[in-house]
Design an enzyme around this catalytic site. Sequence first.
Site, PDB file in Angstrom:
ATOM      1  N   ASP A   1      -7.093  -1.971  -3.820  1.00 52.92           N
ATOM      2  CA  ASP A   1      -8.028  -1.659  -2.744  1.00 52.92           C
ATOM      3  C   ASP A   1      -9.184  -0.797  -3.247  1.00 52.92           C
ATOM      4  OD1 ASP A   1      -6.299  -3.009  -1.029  1.00 52.92           O
ATOM      5  OD2 ASP A   1      -5.334  -1.178  -0.308  1.00 52.92           O
TER       6      ASP A   1
ATOM      7  N   ASP B   1       0.862  -1.181   0.000  1.00 58.51           N
ATOM      8  CA  ASP B   1       0.000   0.000   0.000  1.00 58.51           C
ATOM      9  C   ASP B   1       0.896   1.227   0.000  1.00 58.51           C
ATOM     10  OD1 ASP B   1      -2.379  -1.460   0.111  1.00 58.51           O
ATOM     11  OD2 ASP B   1      -2.422  -1.463   2.292  1.00 58.51           O
TER      12      ASP B   1
END
Length: 168
Positions: free
Chosen positions: A147, A128
């Site tokens: 995501d 991320d």
Amino acid sequence: MRLMTWTAIWIFFLDQVIKFHVLFNVFGLQWQDVRVPTGQLPYPPPVEVFPPFLVLTMAWNRGVNFGLFAEFDMRWVLIGVAFAISIAVVWWLRRSGGSKWVYLSGGLLIGGAMGNVIDRIFYGAVADFLNMSCCGISNPYAFNVADISIFLGAIGLAFLSDDKKKAA
């Protein structure tokens, strides 16, 4: 089904290309830095793209959303869950069908899930790096293209599905 398949393929490809570019070009990491056997994953300094609205901040997520349960080694469980959900979505849409938006939503969810699966297999955690803040509120969390796709796909499947059996 074709729309769902192609959406999943393109989202998976887009997610992996962007992750590769950010990890190895923007952050300047080397492959040996991020391999699972090395143990500790690197946290390069943040890169301000358009502060505070967009800052690339590395966050290795070993858990589920927002790093929940990251202290447990759940990598293979989460990989299995991603595959199970993807198979369930394919089965559901084959069985009940839907509009092009429903198939698009299914493809978004599946492509994003498989993008994060690849991260868990190769790195042991999801990469991320997108961090967005605004209006004096500092967001402590990071996310990635997969995501975003999973979120949009799940919202689309929840709100765009037309289950006529419920109405009856």
